[in-house]
Enzyme design. Structure first.
Site, mmCIF file in Angstrom:
data_model
loop_
_atom_site.group_PDB
_atom_site.id
_atom_site.type_symbol
_atom_site.label_atom_id
_atom_site.label_comp_id
_atom_site.label_asym_id
_atom_site.label_seq_id
_atom_site.Cartn_x
_atom_site.Cartn_y
_atom_site.Cartn_z
ATOM 1 N N HIS A 75 0.189 8.474 0.630
ATOM 2 C CA HIS A 75 -1.264 8.734 -0.423
ATOM 3 C C HIS A 75 -1.565 9.498 0.335
ATOM 4 O O HIS A 75 -2.714 8.871 0.897
ATOM 5 C CB HIS A 75 -1.141 7.829 -1.245
ATOM 6 C CG HIS A 75 -0.414 7.815 -2.540
ATOM 7 N ND1 HIS A 75 -0.448 7.146 -4.558
ATOM 8 C CD2 HIS A 75 1.016 7.686 -1.618
ATOM 9 C CE1 HIS A 75 0.907 7.069 -4.080
ATOM 10 N NE2 HIS A 75 1.839 6.932 -3.382
ATOM 11 N N TYR A 203 -5.600 6.249 -12.084
ATOM 12 C CA TYR A 203 -6.562 5.608 -12.713
ATOM 13 C C TYR A 203 -7.274 6.081 -13.735
ATOM 14 O O TYR A 203 -7.882 6.258 -14.245
ATOM 15 C CB TYR A 203 -8.326 4.548 -11.550
ATOM 16 C CG TYR A 203 -7.685 3.838 -10.791
ATOM 17 C CD1 TYR A 203 -7.632 2.642 -10.476
ATOM 18 C CD2 TYR A 203 -6.842 4.707 -9.509
ATOM 19 C CE1 TYR A 203 -7.515 2.314 -9.159
ATOM 20 C CE2 TYR A 203 -6.639 4.666 -7.810
ATOM 21 C CZ TYR A 203 -6.574 3.137 -8.063
ATOM 22 O OH TYR A 203 -6.601 2.460 -6.712
ATOM 23 N N PRO A 295 -8.618 -7.512 -8.360
ATOM 24 C CA PRO A 295 -7.950 -7.345 -7.636
ATOM 25 C C PRO A 295 -8.098 -5.370 -7.602
ATOM 26 O O PRO A 295 -7.000 -4.484 -7.395
ATOM 27 C CB PRO A 295 -5.523 -7.273 -8.134
ATOM 28 C CG PRO A 295 -6.262 -8.018 -9.723
ATOM 29 C CD PRO A 295 -7.760 -8.299 -9.651
ATOM 30 N N LYS A 299 -7.826 -4.859 -1.765
ATOM 31 C CA LYS A 299 -8.177 -5.157 -0.825
ATOM 32 C C LYS A 299 -7.590 -6.491 -0.251
ATOM 33 O O LYS A 299 -7.915 -6.600 0.772
ATOM 34 C CB LYS A 299 -9.756 -5.408 -0.599
ATOM 35 C CG LYS A 299 -10.449 -3.787 -1.066
ATOM 36 C CD LYS A 299 -10.159 -2.517 0.107
ATOM 37 C CE LYS A 299 -10.769 -1.598 -0.017
ATOM 38 N NZ LYS A 299 -9.652 -0.837 0.619
ATOM 39 N N TYR A 387 -12.860 3.178 -0.470
ATOM 40 C CA TYR A 387 -11.231 2.361 -0.401
ATOM 41 C C TYR A 387 -10.022 2.752 0.286
ATOM 42 O O TYR A 387 -9.085 1.602 0.431
ATOM 43 C CB TYR A 387 -10.779 4.240 -1.685
ATOM 44 C CG TYR A 387 -9.598 4.416 -1.947
ATOM 45 C CD1 TYR A 387 -9.814 3.568 -4.218
ATOM 46 C CD2 TYR A 387 -8.260 4.798 -2.036
ATOM 47 C CE1 TYR A 387 -8.539 3.233 -4.068
ATOM 48 C CE2 TYR A 387 -7.417 4.287 -2.682
ATOM 49 C CZ TYR A 387 -7.413 3.942 -4.030
ATOM 50 O OH TYR A 387 -5.978 4.061 -4.687
HETATM 51 C C1 PHB Z 1 -1.176 -1.877 -7.025
HETATM 52 O O1 PHB Z 1 -0.096 -0.716 -6.509
HETATM 53 O O2 PHB Z 1 -0.604 -3.175 -7.107
HETATM 54 C C2 PHB Z 1 -2.348 -1.681 -6.913
HETATM 55 C C3 PHB Z 1 -2.961 -0.095 -6.285
HETATM 56 C C4 PHB Z 1 -3.831 -0.415 -6.362
HETATM 57 C C5 PHB Z 1 -5.184 -0.938 -6.719
HETATM 58 C C6 PHB Z 1 -4.444 -2.221 -6.944
HETATM 59 C C7 PHB Z 1 -3.424 -2.374 -7.123
HETATM 60 O O3 PHB Z 1 -6.179 -0.304 -6.814
#
Ligand code: PHB
Ligand code: APR
Length: 435
Positions: A75, A203, A295, A299, A387
């Protein structure tokens, strides 16, 4: 009692313990891994699935990325929805780094296979593991394997046994300080047998609470909903989950959500935890045994891998030339990265979630922060560096810097104008077209 001798005895076969054992064996250091659960259990445990580029590079460098390189989804940006609009933040343009979507349990499967291929000593179903004599030069772990009492004697113990493990409680409590924070909400996560609705993560900040659209493969989606802290799954039949997801991802005029059979579901609590120091005499804590993050920024695994990298290097230096410096400095160095990860995870958590007690003033502050993220190149770059894990790589370099050092390196000359950034952080109108 049967006795095994090794150099490092590792408790726990999650990502931390398995990777540590793998890196040590490639550097000629012997280890024994003791895991309480079955192989099937650890291979099926669903966790986060976002690997930073540094994590992928480390796995590749350690010969662990054959399948990851074939199946991982690389990504370069993510979508952020708030106030009825969608923005795209291209973190690769801002940092040069990418992320990779690849389930943590797939990393675990690859690691177990690699340990098997190398004939590593990896034992599942180990009961009653107890670290003993950790303050001496010959620490041991007493345990039961297949009904037989076994004692593993080693030079060091690596506590890779997660938050609920036995290693941290084996350290005299006066030697440790803990820092923790609990959030007043949780995540309900589902894995669904349906192609992801978008190529990139979404998000979504919504007045009913946060939602995240993620994925594991081109055929499997992973979705999360912010829910109450003690939410019962029984209150979330499939139709309620999909209806709530539809509401939180809704954007006028855009059909977004593919729906399909739910393969698994679970509630993850949101909390932060750090123990200091991460070592006591001959016992070293690694990954979730020493620190937990909510979560939100995915991280957990990446921070665990960073600990493992440090500790593997420190053990290697000890066995190569008797140098204690890296081992003695393990906790101090690791904690720099741990607190950086804590800070960014807390930032993402506060940016994305609706807090039950917040007033309208706090809501507006959050909206202002979100707008800043999608309009200020400086804010977006700082965010993106964290990130993708670039901020951690910088920190590692800075720790080796001389005592008096410039506060930061001179920035590279901007490679593009702010005007071109505006096309990257796309502002979509209500119909989903770039405005
Ligand atoms: C996930 O795919 O589990 C995931 C992806 C991005 C995040 C948190 C969890 O910021
Ligand atoms: N004896 C043997 N094994 C144990 C014991 C014990 N007493 N207690 C716990 N374990 C095992 C667990 O069964 C688990 O398999 O230790 C392992 C710890 O693994 P994780 O919890 O996955 O922790 P870690 O390897 O540090 O991985 C960190 O995993 O939890 C996620 O979000 C976290 O992504 C991060 C990553």
């Amino acid at each position: 009692m049967r006795r095994l001798n090794t150099q490092v005895v590792i408790i726990g076969a999650g990502p931390s313990g398995l990777l540590l054992s793998h890196l040590l064996s490639r550097r000629g250091v012997e280890s024994v891994v003791l895991e309480r659960r079955t192989r099937e259990y650890v291979e099926q445990r669903v966790r986060a699935g976002l690997l930073e580029q540094g994590t992928v590079d480390l796995l590749r460098g350690a010969g662990l990325a054959d399948r990851l390189d074939r199946e991982g989804l690389v990504h370069e940006g993510f979508l952020l929805r708030f106030e009825g609009r969608e923005y795209r933040l291209c973190f690769t343009d801002l940092t040069g780094w990418t992320t990779c979507m690849y389930g943590q349990q797939e990393v675990v499967k690859d690691l177990i296979k690699a340990r098997e291929t190398a004939c590593g000593q990896l034992y599942f179903g180990v009961e009653d593991a107890a670290p003993l004599d950790i303050e001496t030069d010959a620490p041991r772990v007493r345990c039961t394997m297949g009904g037989e009492a076994v004692e593993v004697v080693a030079d060091f113990i690596a506590g890779c046994d997660g938050f609920h493990g036995i290693c941290r409680p084996s350290i005299p409590s006066g030697a440790l300080t803990t820092y923790e924070h609990a959030y007043p909400f949780a995540w309900l996560g589902i894995l669904a047998s349906v192609p992801p609705s978008t190529e990139e993560l979404i998000y979504a900040v919504h007045e009913r609470g946060f939602a995240l659209h993620s994925m594991r493969t081109p055929a499997i989606s992973r979705l999360y909903l912010q829910v109450g802290p003690r939410e019962s799954l029984a209150e979330w039949p499939d139709e309620r989950i999909w209806a709530e997801l539809r509401t939180r991802f809704a954007l006028d005029g855009r059909e977004v959500l593919n729906e399909g059979p739910i393969l698994s579901r679970g509630v993850t609590e949101m909390r932060s935890f750090v123990v200091e120091p991460m070592q006591y005499r001959r016992l070293f804590l690694v990954g979730d045994a020493a620190h937990i993050v909510p979560p939100s920024a995915a991280k957990g695994l990446n921070l665990a891998v960073a600990d493992v990298q440090l500790l593997a290097t420190a053990f290697t230096a000890w066995y190569a030339n008797g140098s204690r410096e890296l081992l003695d400095g393990y906790s101090r160095t690791a904690l720099g990265a741990v607190w950086q990860g804590q800070e960014f995870s807390a930032l993402m958590t506060s940016l994305l979630h609706r807090f039950p007690s917040e007033d309208d003033y706090m809501v507006r502050l959050r909206q202002a922060r979100l707008r800043d993220l999608v309009t200020s190149r400086a804010t977006a770059t700082a965010f993106a560096e964290n990130y993708v894990g670039l901020a951690r790589a910088r920190l590692a370099e800075a720790i080796d810097a001389p005592a008096v050092a410039p506060a930061f390196e001179q920035p590279d000359p901007p490679s593009e104008t702010v005007t071109s950034l505006k096309t990257r952080v796309r502002d979509l109108d209500a119909r989903g077209h770039a405005s």
